[in-house]
Design a protein around this motif. Structure first.
Motif, PDB file in Angstrom:
ATOM      1  N   ALA A  75     -11.689   3.135  -9.612  1.00 37.78           N
ATOM      2  CA  ALA A  75     -10.694   2.690 -10.600  1.00 37.78           C
ATOM      3  C   ALA A  75     -11.275   1.645 -11.542  1.00 37.78           C
ATOM      4  O   ALA A  75     -10.915   1.588 -12.725  1.00 37.78           O
ATOM      5  CB  ALA A  75      -9.464   2.129  -9.885  1.00 37.78           C
ATOM      6  N   LYS A  76     -12.168   0.801 -11.037  1.00 38.02           N
ATOM      7  CA  LYS A  76     -12.773  -0.249 -11.869  1.00 38.02           C
ATOM      8  C   LYS A  76     -13.408   0.337 -13.121  1.00 38.02           C
ATOM      9  O   LYS A  76     -13.192  -0.160 -14.244  1.00 38.02           O
ATOM     10  CB  LYS A  76     -13.832  -1.002 -11.055  1.00 38.02           C
ATOM     11  N   GLY A 119      -3.260   6.493 -13.994  1.00 32.47           N
ATOM     12  CA  GLY A 119      -3.452   7.242 -12.750  1.00 32.47           C
ATOM     13  C   GLY A 119      -4.342   6.505 -11.758  1.00 32.47           C
ATOM     14  O   GLY A 119      -3.949   6.275 -10.605  1.00 32.47           O
ATOM     15  N   PRO A 120      -5.566   6.100 -12.164  1.00 33.89           N
ATOM     16  CA  PRO A 120      -6.428   5.337 -11.258  1.00 33.89           C
ATOM     17  C   PRO A 120      -5.798   4.027 -10.792  1.00 33.89           C
ATOM     18  O   PRO A 120      -5.998   3.597  -9.657  1.00 33.89           O
ATOM     19  CB  PRO A 120      -7.675   5.070 -12.116  1.00 33.89           C
ATOM     20  N   MET A 121      -5.030   3.381 -11.675  1.00 33.85           N
ATOM     21  CA  MET A 121      -4.371   2.124 -11.315  1.00 33.85           C
ATOM     22  C   MET A 121      -3.344   2.355 -10.203  1.00 33.85           C
ATOM     23  O   MET A 121      -3.278   1.607  -9.221  1.00 33.85           O
ATOM     24  CB  MET A 121      -3.687   1.525 -12.548  1.00 33.85           C
ATOM     25  N   THR A 122      -2.533   3.405 -10.354  1.00 37.80           N
ATOM     26  CA  THR A 122      -1.534   3.713  -9.326  1.00 37.80           C
ATOM     27  C   THR A 122      -2.217   4.076  -8.009  1.00 37.80           C
ATOM     28  O   THR A 122      -1.747   3.706  -6.930  1.00 37.80           O
ATOM     29  CB  THR A 122      -0.642   4.880  -9.796  1.00 37.80           C
ATOM     30  N   VAL A 124      -5.245   3.025  -6.905  1.00 40.18           N
ATOM     31  CA  VAL A 124      -5.849   1.860  -6.260  1.00 40.18           C
ATOM     32  C   VAL A 124      -4.775   0.964  -5.633  1.00 40.18           C
ATOM     33  O   VAL A 124      -4.990   0.361  -4.578  1.00 40.18           O
ATOM     34  CB  VAL A 124      -6.736   1.065  -7.256  1.00 40.18           C
ATOM     35  N   VAL A 125      -3.609   0.901  -6.258  1.00 39.03           N
ATOM     36  CA  VAL A 125      -2.507   0.117  -5.695  1.00 39.03           C
ATOM     37  C   VAL A 125      -1.972   0.781  -4.428  1.00 39.03           C
ATOM     38  O   VAL A 125      -1.806   0.137  -3.387  1.00 39.03           O
ATOM     39  CB  VAL A 125      -1.369  -0.055  -6.730  1.00 39.03           C
ATOM     40  N   SER A 126      -1.693   2.076  -4.491  1.00 45.20           N
ATOM     41  CA  SER A 126      -1.076   2.767  -3.353  1.00 45.20           C
ATOM     42  C   SER A 126      -2.009   2.825  -2.141  1.00 45.20           C
ATOM     43  O   SER A 126      -1.554   2.800  -1.002  1.00 45.20           O
ATOM     44  CB  SER A 126      -0.646   4.183  -3.750  1.00 45.20           C
ATOM     45  N   TYR A 194     -12.131   2.142  -1.683  1.00 44.17           N
ATOM     46  CA  TYR A 194     -11.904   3.454  -2.284  1.00 44.17           C
ATOM     47  C   TYR A 194     -12.065   4.576  -1.250  1.00 44.17           C
ATOM     48  O   TYR A 194     -12.730   4.407  -0.237  1.00 44.17           O
ATOM     49  CB  TYR A 194     -12.876   3.681  -3.448  1.00 44.17           C
ATOM     50  N   GLY A 195     -11.435   5.714  -1.551  1.00 45.46           N
ATOM     51  CA  GLY A 195     -11.609   6.914  -0.736  1.00 45.46           C
ATOM     52  C   GLY A 195     -11.010   6.843   0.645  1.00 45.46           C
ATOM     53  O   GLY A 195     -11.482   7.507   1.566  1.00 45.46           O
ATOM     54  N   GLN A 196      -9.952   6.029   0.816  1.00 45.50           N
ATOM     55  CA  GLN A 196      -9.345   5.891   2.149  1.00 45.50           C
ATOM     56  C   GLN A 196      -8.459   7.084   2.516  1.00 45.50           C
ATOM     57  O   GLN A 196      -8.212   7.345   3.684  1.00 45.50           O
ATOM     58  CB  GLN A 196      -8.509   4.611   2.212  1.00 45.50           C
TER      59      GLN A 196
END
Length: 402
Positions: A75-76, A119-122, A124-126, A194-196
């Protein structure tokens, strides 16, 4: 009250995302806020409508593409590159408007760069917060998205339209640098990982998973609320100036005040959602029903102050349904591993609807008039009421009765 480690991490991530998204929405709302100035300077409503529609198309397809990429790239990188790219094209657009076709394409590219963020922001938050915290974080940047309109209106009230674009570009560059620094810091401290979560299945089977999560219903909600929260709000300053007879300067000021009130919609929507027992279906149904009533009142009430109050309440109610979509539904898709892809797809639908509506509204305002256009908006909210009806629950009750 002492916050837990998870809650603190959510505050860090949510604050960074919300501030970044505020810069995005200031940039997104500038063209709308300065439209009265540009019209007074010789640009036509049809030309500005074409620019905004092309922007929405670029943004919509960008959401579709970048949403899928956002499930694979950190996301960064997506967020910071999007902010920086948008800053450049946003500024260049304001300097080349004497070349209409080139200016339209450059402004369209602004939409593509900005589509790299949500999309990436949502995602990384979730993936890095608990569900309750994810909703609060989403609420924060949903609020920021609504607050961007009054911020843009405030700039338009004091500055020439080219200067407004310059200030916005500076804010975008600043946030891209700040965002990169803090995301790097959060990664090193283990706050962001990331990738969890991975999709359970691959390829077309993913679609079946999304169907189970009511993706069709929420796609329709996205389309309807996208028209109101994007296209109707875009034309609000022009509506206030042309239909209600205010000067461009007064329209910008009223737009600022109106959208400042609208920016609190997300908090009101979540409050109502919790009061209704965390029932997303009931909340969306109430919001669409209220929006229908207020748009009809806008049509019948001619007194300017009350007319503005009615249309603002209509927009707020529709945005309340949108808040449920973006703050509650999208983060709930965490376990599918497709938060960014699904969010990008829903945003794609929202902005394609807005792009189409913008072209229609630009011509409709001069052909059928603002009054008839308000009735069109009310009719769209009636469709929303029909979509929001809890058919599954009604079927269940019917089966029980039999």
């Amino acid at each position: 009250m002492k916050l837990s480690k998870n809650a603190k991490n959510a505050v860090y991530i949510g604050t960074l995302c919300s501030i970044s998204y505020l810069a995005v929405y200031i940039a997104r709302n500038i063209l709308s806020a300065v439209t009265p100035q540009m019209v007074e300077g010789g640009y036509t409503e049809a030309y500005i409508g074409s620019i905004s529609s092309l922007y929405f198309i670029f943004y919509a397809f960008g959401q579709l593409i970048n949403g899928a990429i956002g499930d694979k790239i950190k996301a960064k990188w997506m967020i910071c590159m999007g902010l920086f790219g948008a800053a450049i094209t946003n500024f260049v657009f304001s300097r080349i408007t004497l070349f209409p076709n080139a200016a339209m394409i450059v402004y369209g590219l602004t939409g593509f760069f900005l589509s790299m963020i949500y999309g990436p922001m949502t995602k990384v938050v979730s993936e890095n917060t608990e569900p309750i915290h994810a909703t609060r974080c989403s609420l924060g940047y949903t609020f920021a998205s609504f607050f961007g309109s009054p911020a843009a209106g405030l700039l338009a009230s004091f500055l020439a339209w080219q200067a407004v674009f310059a200030v916005s570009s500076a804010a975008l560059i600043g946030m891209s640098l700040v965002g990169f620094f803090f995301f790097t810091l959060f990664e090193r401290r283990g706050i962001v990982k990331y990738g969890q979560y991975k999709p359970e299945k691959k390829g077309a089977k993913n679609i079946g998973i999304l169907f189970k999560h009511q993706i069709v219903k929420f796609s329709l909600v996205s389309i309807l609320t996208g028209v109101v929260r994007t296209s109707v709000v875009f034309w609000l300053p022009t509506y206030i100036a042309q239909h209600l007879g205010f000067s461009p300067e007064a329209s910008a000021g009223i737009f600022t005040a109106a959208t400042l009130v609208i920016s609190f919609t997300a908090f009101i929507a979540v409050f109502i959602y919790e009061k209704l027992g965390h029932d997303i279906d009931k909340t969306i149904l109430l919001m669409f029903s209220s929006s229908t009533i207020f748009f009809l009142l806008t049509y019948f009430v001619s007194q300017p102050v009350f007319n503005i109050i009615c249309i603002v309440l209509a927009i707020m109610a529709s945005n309340g349904a949108a808040s449920m979509l973006w703050s509650r539904y999208c983060p709930s898709l965490r376990d599918t591993g497709m938060v960014s892809s699904a969010t990008g797809f829903l945003d794609f639908l929202s902005y394609m609807a807005a792009a189409t509506a913008n072209l229609i509204f630009a011509n409709a305002a001069t052909t059928i008039g603002w009054g008839a256009l308000i009735l069109v908006w009310a009719a769209l909210m009636v469709v929303g009421v029909i979509i929001a009806l809890p058919y599954d629950k009604m079927k269940g009750r019917k089966a029980k009765a039999e």
